[in-house]
Design a protein around this motif. Structure first.
Motif, PDB file in Angstrom:
ATOM      1  N   ALA A 272      -2.888  -5.030   4.098  1.00 13.40           N
ATOM      2  CA  ALA A 272      -1.593  -4.705   3.463  1.00 13.40           C
ATOM      3  C   ALA A 272      -0.455  -5.444   4.167  1.00 13.40           C
ATOM      4  CB  ALA A 272      -1.343  -3.199   3.533  1.00 13.40           C
TER       5      ALA A 272
ATOM      6  N   ALA B 115      -3.592  -3.052  11.198  1.00 17.00           N
ATOM      7  CA  ALA B 115      -2.842  -3.649  10.079  1.00 17.00           C
ATOM      8  C   ALA B 115      -2.372  -5.052  10.451  1.00 17.00           C
ATOM      9  CB  ALA B 115      -1.661  -2.749   9.730  1.00 17.00           C
TER      10      ALA B 115
ATOM     11  N   LEU C 277       0.843  -1.200   0.000  1.00 18.71           N
ATOM     12  CA  LEU C 277       0.000   0.000   0.000  1.00 18.71           C
ATOM     13  C   LEU C 277       0.877   1.248   0.000  1.00 18.71           C
ATOM     14  CD1 LEU C 277      -2.827   1.430   0.545  1.00 18.71           C
ATOM     15  CD2 LEU C 277      -2.217   1.257   2.981  1.00 18.71           C
TER      16      LEU C 277
ATOM     17  N   ILE D 131       4.967   5.195   3.158  1.00 21.53           N
ATOM     18  CA  ILE D 131       4.360   6.436   3.658  1.00 21.53           C
ATOM     19  C   ILE D 131       5.320   7.606   3.473  1.00 21.53           C
ATOM     20  CG2 ILE D 131       2.838   5.394   5.397  1.00 21.53           C
ATOM     21  CD1 ILE D 131       5.235   6.228   7.396  1.00 21.53           C
TER      22      ILE D 131
ATOM     23  N   ALA E  22       0.409   4.849   1.066  1.00 23.62           N
ATOM     24  CA  ALA E  22      -0.548   5.684   1.813  1.00 23.62           C
ATOM     25  C   ALA E  22       0.065   7.066   2.002  1.00 23.62           C
ATOM     26  CB  ALA E  22      -0.869   5.051   3.158  1.00 23.62           C
TER      27      ALA E  22
ATOM     28  N   LEU F 186       0.552  -6.707   8.404  1.00 25.19           N
ATOM     29  CA  LEU F 186       1.700  -5.843   8.068  1.00 25.19           C
ATOM     30  C   LEU F 186       3.044  -6.416   8.527  1.00 25.19           C
ATOM     31  CD1 LEU F 186       2.200  -3.096   6.722  1.00 25.19           C
ATOM     32  CD2 LEU F 186       2.082  -2.043   8.986  1.00 25.19           C
TER      33      LEU F 186
ATOM     34  N   VAL G 139       6.995  -1.197   7.159  1.00 29.57           N
ATOM     35  CA  VAL G 139       6.604   0.173   6.798  1.00 29.57           C
ATOM     36  C   VAL G 139       7.870   0.872   6.323  1.00 29.57           C
ATOM     37  CG1 VAL G 139       5.822   2.426   7.668  1.00 29.57           C
ATOM     38  CG2 VAL G 139       4.819   0.324   8.582  1.00 29.57           C
TER      39      VAL G 139
ATOM     40  N   VAL H  61      -5.110  -0.236   5.381  1.00 26.35           N
ATOM     41  CA  VAL H  61      -3.970  -1.045   5.880  1.00 26.35           C
ATOM     42  C   VAL H  61      -4.375  -2.453   6.312  1.00 26.35           C
ATOM     43  CG1 VAL H  61      -2.512   0.889   6.653  1.00 26.35           C
ATOM     44  CG2 VAL H  61      -4.113  -0.163   8.276  1.00 26.35           C
TER      45      VAL H  61
ATOM     46  N   VAL I  27       3.734  -1.154   3.648  1.00 26.88           N
ATOM     47  CA  VAL I  27       3.193   0.184   3.420  1.00 26.88           C
ATOM     48  C   VAL I  27       4.334   1.162   3.147  1.00 26.88           C
ATOM     49  CG1 VAL I  27       1.826   2.088   4.373  1.00 26.88           C
ATOM     50  CG2 VAL I  27       1.218  -0.241   4.962  1.00 26.88           C
TER      51      VAL I  27
END
Ligand code: 3PG
Length: 307
Positions: A49, A67, A4, A54, A6, A70, A73, A46, A52
């Motif tokens: 996902a 999330a 993702l 960001i 985001a 996950l 990140v 999320v 991610v």
């Protein structure tokens, strides 16, 4: 695997296209959540996902709780004060940044704001030049080094303070190291901030420190608003009508600064330092590659949280 992106403040389209190429080329699915206005939209996005990407988007315990799948990140950028690292570790999530990828963009904006300020915000009155002025670089990391490189072209006399950077590294770049933040501010006509927001630095740019600057001092902030003690800076600018403050991170007290200091204060409406196609491409694609390297090979280079 679902990756993702985001970003409340979106990347340039060309960067998203590049991220898509990396992610889909590795056989993963790409999902996009841009310009979201509500945290619920992030919670929904999320929930399935695995990874991610960001920017300054807040990844706190609530987001991590939502999330469930996950694993990683990646903050496409330098500062990761927007991610709760302890909560990520507790959730078994790896957090990375992409150091250096957007530094030139931020450094160029610092100079854009410097020129604007010394030319009196283009009000038609006679201003001053940067050539020959003393520039203080507060923290000599990736952005600080780019600032030094550009400052040479302007013909500035360059100083830096960074407790964590060897003085030899500064000297090798033609930069004069000083021994303390106090000495830097006392020496320099212009100070450009490049410190991260940490427990140590928050509110550290205060009345006593900035008051050391010589007459007509200019403070440039492309770092973080949290490092400024806003109440004390307002008081100082009232006491010292010669000082100017320009920032790429809108202060909490923006309206008060703007009302009290016309012609001496400027803030971008939205943080713009890293908002170039080049920085978006560099940081976005680096983030995508780091995710592929992590998911395929377990590579944890640029991890910033504990395991
Ligand atoms: C960074 O920490 O990389 C910069 O502050 C840029 O942040 P942004 O991606 O939110 O523009």
């Amino acid at each position: 695997m679902k990756v993702l992106v985001a970003t409340e403040k979106p990347f340039a389209k060309v960067a998203v296209d590049g991220i898509r190429k990396e992610i889909e080329g590795a056989g993963y699915e790409l999902a996009l959540l841009e310009k979201y206005t509500d945290k619920q939209q992030l919670f929904d996005a999320v929930k399935d996902a695995n990874a991610v990407i960001i920017r300054s988007d807040i990844i706190d315990k609530e987001v991590l709780d939502a999330a469930k799948e996950l694993k990683i990140v990646v903050r496409a950028g330098a500062g990761y004060d927007n991610v709760d690292l302890e909560a990520a570790t507790a959730h078994g999530v790896c957090v990375m940044n992409t150091p250096g990828q957007n530094s030139n963009a931020v450094a160029e904006l610092a100079f854009g704001m410097m020129v604007m300020a010394v030319r009196n915000f283009y009000d038609g009155k006679s201003g001053t030049e940067l050539k020959g002025k003393k520039l203080g670089i507060h923290a000599y990391g990736n952005v600080g080094r780019n600032v030094a490189r550009i400052a040479k072209g302007f013909g500035m006399d360059i100083y830096a303070y960074d407790a964590y950077c060897p003085k030899e590294a500064m000297e090798a770049d033609g930069v004069k190291p000083v021994d303390s933040a106090e000495e830097l501010y006392a020496t320099c006509n212009v100070v450009s901030l490049h410190i991260p927001a940490t427990a140590e630095t928050k509110n550290s740019i205060n009345y006593a420190l900035v008051n050391r600057m010589p007459k007509n001092g200019l403070l440039v902030n492309t770092a973080r608003k949290e490092v400024i003690n806003e109440t004390e800076l307002i008081k100082l600018m009232e006491d010292r009508p010669d000082l100017k403050y320009v920032t790429d991170i809108m202060p909490v007290a923006n309206e008060e600064f703007a009302a009290k200091f016309p012609g001496r204060y400027f803030s971008t409406p939205k943080k713009m330092g890293a908002q170039t196609a080049e920085a978006n491409i560099n940081a976005g694609i680096a983030a995508a590659r780091q995710i592929v390297g992590f998911l395929k090979d377990g590579c944890e280079k640029f991890r910033v949280n504990k395991k």
